[in-house]
Design an enzyme around this catalytic site. Structure first.
Site, mmCIF file in Angstrom:
data_model
loop_
_atom_site.group_PDB
_atom_site.id
_atom_site.type_symbol
_atom_site.label_atom_id
_atom_site.label_comp_id
_atom_site.label_asym_id
_atom_site.label_seq_id
_atom_site.Cartn_x
_atom_site.Cartn_y
_atom_site.Cartn_z
ATOM 1 N N ARG A 93 0.450 -0.831 0.026
ATOM 2 C CA ARG A 93 0.220 -0.368 0.092
ATOM 3 C C ARG A 93 0.815 1.216 0.079
ATOM 4 N NH1 ARG A 93 -3.544 0.381 4.602
ATOM 5 N NH2 ARG A 93 -1.276 -0.343 6.220
ATOM 6 N N SER A 128 8.745 -4.712 5.984
ATOM 7 C CA SER A 128 8.560 -5.805 7.300
ATOM 8 C C SER A 128 9.348 -7.066 6.988
ATOM 9 C CB SER A 128 7.228 -6.285 7.275
ATOM 10 O OG SER A 128 6.121 -4.953 7.074
ATOM 11 N N ASP A 149 7.078 -3.917 10.432
ATOM 12 C CA ASP A 149 5.901 -3.404 10.461
ATOM 13 C C ASP A 149 4.890 -3.596 12.330
ATOM 14 O OD1 ASP A 149 6.312 -6.308 10.596
ATOM 15 O OD2 ASP A 149 4.415 -6.610 9.791
HETATM 16 C C1 GLC Z 1 8.436 -11.899 8.575
HETATM 17 C C2 GLC Z 1 9.780 -10.401 8.636
HETATM 18 C C3 GLC Z 1 9.496 -9.623 10.099
HETATM 19 C C4 GLC Z 1 7.937 -9.435 9.906
HETATM 20 C C5 GLC Z 1 7.555 -10.460 10.325
HETATM 21 C C6 GLC Z 1 5.510 -10.083 10.203
HETATM 22 O O1 GLC Z 1 8.933 -12.756 10.197
HETATM 23 O O2 GLC Z 1 11.089 -11.055 8.940
HETATM 24 O O3 GLC Z 1 10.257 -8.576 9.823
HETATM 25 O O4 GLC Z 1 7.945 -8.360 11.435
HETATM 26 O O5 GLC Z 1 7.381 -11.109 8.896
HETATM 27 O O6 GLC Z 1 5.570 -9.375 9.145
#
Ligand code: GLC
Length: 444
Positions: free
Chosen positions: A71, A133, A187
């Site tokens: 997004r 993320s 995130d």
């Molecule tokens: C995966 C990523 C991590 C993220 C999580 C949730 O574990 O490595 O960085 O926070 O997914 O999206």
């Protein structure tokens, strides 16, 4: 009997307690300078040291990459009217998820440009916060090097690079927009920030979505890797990357054949083993593998597999739908889904078998995440802790939150008060809040 097949998924309370203790040890390894290089749970300092105080202001752009959707967002923060947001979802085709880094960032830059033109904000030089993320080693608020891809992404030439540089280079290649990324964040951090904006007891951010992970506020003297100034506030948010818990084999004693199969067939074999037992990207597939075993032994669907033989075809949202039938006294959703899976003839006992499998897989996931949250709560050890939570699994699964509340209350040693708080669009709001702080620091 079905019981025998699902038994390895049903763990004793003591096992969850043991898992919590193991995570504590793994986190200590990640925080210590000598053991960090070989630690699997990386405990990454984020450079976010203060939580929002509600006084943040301004207009910001945000990007959210790494969850269910990609997004672009436009966010305005104001003391009087709080947070206002507009966003647009852009699909990221699988070809781009597994293509080259250049293609990925060109696609992202195209989406930003499309969004800016659609909103007619070309003239404003808006600071951008990037919720990315994936595990990143941060060198400042605006420098983050990708350690390794997770969750089905595998774009070439990105690992080891500063993601913000790659984004800026793609924006420059287009040469039609003026945007500067001032902050990159995980995130989990966005989730924590968006709740801390409203609730000052929020100290932990958890994602239960496509992947799973958590961050929390840690004292600087516990973070041996911190080589920056130790001025007040003497704390920093740590991105635990707990999804990688178990990658050294320490969770093999609970992993089932299904978990081994999921890992074998994944893009990132041997990695993110805790995540692969919990998160939305894998939960439906675990259920499917258990069903396949039951059908193979003629315990379900009179030995007919239908579409259950197709990989990844039983989605985690089906697990949620099946569990919604619980307590309704009917198998309305379950029947519909079995039909969608191409099985024409089935009995009530098939429906109840599918329900029990979904339940066993979900309860294990909810309890594993609860055990991990309790480990963080014990570490913080404060009388009141709010745990900010976000992610499609937590949001849409009908009983995940309930099982978590119960399990955490049972396991939490200190008996202090805790609250699970659903983060409202943390990836967007949180990115704007971190960008606001970064922007302020830059202009001071
Ligand atoms: C995966 C990523 C991590 C993220 C999580 C949730 O574990 O490595 O960085 O926070 O997914 O999206």
């Amino acid at each position: 009997m079905i019981d025998n097949i699902i038994k390895p998924l049903l763990l004793e309370d003591e096992t969850y307690t043991k898992i919590g203790r193991l995570l504590e040890q793994e986190m200590a390894k990640g925080l210590s300078k000598t053991t960090n290089p070989s630690a699997k749970v990386k405990m990454l300092p984020t450079y976010v040291r203060a939580l929002p105080n509600g006084l943040e202001e301004g207009n910001f752009l945000a990007l959210d990459l790494g969850g269910t959707n990609f997004r672009v967002l436009l966010i305005s923060l104001s003391k009087e009217s709080g947070v206002r947001m507009e966003n647009k979802i852009y699909p990221v085709p699988e070809k781009i998820m597994t293509g080259t880094g250049k293609e990925l960032f060109d696609h992202i830059a195209y989406c930003i440009s499309d969004f800016i033109h659609e909103h007619n904000i070309q003239g404003q030089h808006l600071p951008l916060g990037f919720t990315f993320s994936f595990p990143c080693k941060q060198e400042s608020l605006s420098v983050g090097r990708l350690i390794s891809w997770t969750k089905g992404f595998s774009c070439s030439d990105v690992e080891g690079e500063n993601v913000v540089d790659l984004l800026h280079a793609a924006i420059k290649r287009r040469n039609d927009i003026s945007v500067e990324c001032v902050a990159i964040l995980n995130d989990t951090v966005g989730c924590l920030m968006s709740c801390a904006y409203l609730d000052h007891d929020a100290e932990i951010g958890v994602i239960l979505g496509t992947g799973t992970n958590a961050c929390y506020m840690e004292k600087l003297d516990k973070v041996e890797l911190w080589d920056q100034d130790k001025a007040e506030p003497s704390q920093v948010v740590i991105n635990t990357e707990w999804g990688a818990f178990g990658d050294d084999g320490c969770l093999d004693f609970i992993r089932t054949d299904y978990d081994f199969q999921i890992d074998e067939r994944s893009l990132n074999r041997g990695r993110q083993l805790f995540e692969k037992m919990i998160s939305g990207m894998y939960m439906g597939e675990i259920v499917r593998l258990v069903v396949v075993e039951c059908v193979r032994t003629s315990l379900m669907f009179s030995g007919v597999l239908g579409r259950f033989k197709e990989r990844d075809c039983f989605k985690t949202k089906y697990v949620s739908a099946v569990e919604k039938d619980h307590g309704r006294g009917s198998f309305e959703n379950t029947k519909r889904i079995i039909e969608q899976m191409g099985i024409k003839e089935f009995t009530d006992s098939d429906c109840s078998a599918l329900f029990r499998i979904c339940q066993a897989v979900s309860i294990r996931a909810a309890k594993l995440s609860s055990a991990a949250i309790v480990t963080l709560m014990n570490r913080i050890n404060r009388p009141n802790i709010t745990v900010a939570v976000d992610g499609s699994l937590f949001r849409f699964h009908p009983r995940f939150e309930g099982v978590m509340k119960e399990t955490i209350a049972e396991m939490y040693n200190f008996g202090h008060q805790f609250k699970l708080m659903l983060s409202e669009d943390g990836s967007g709001k949180g990115a704007a809040l971190v960008a606001a702080v970064a922007h302020r620091l830059k202009n001071n």
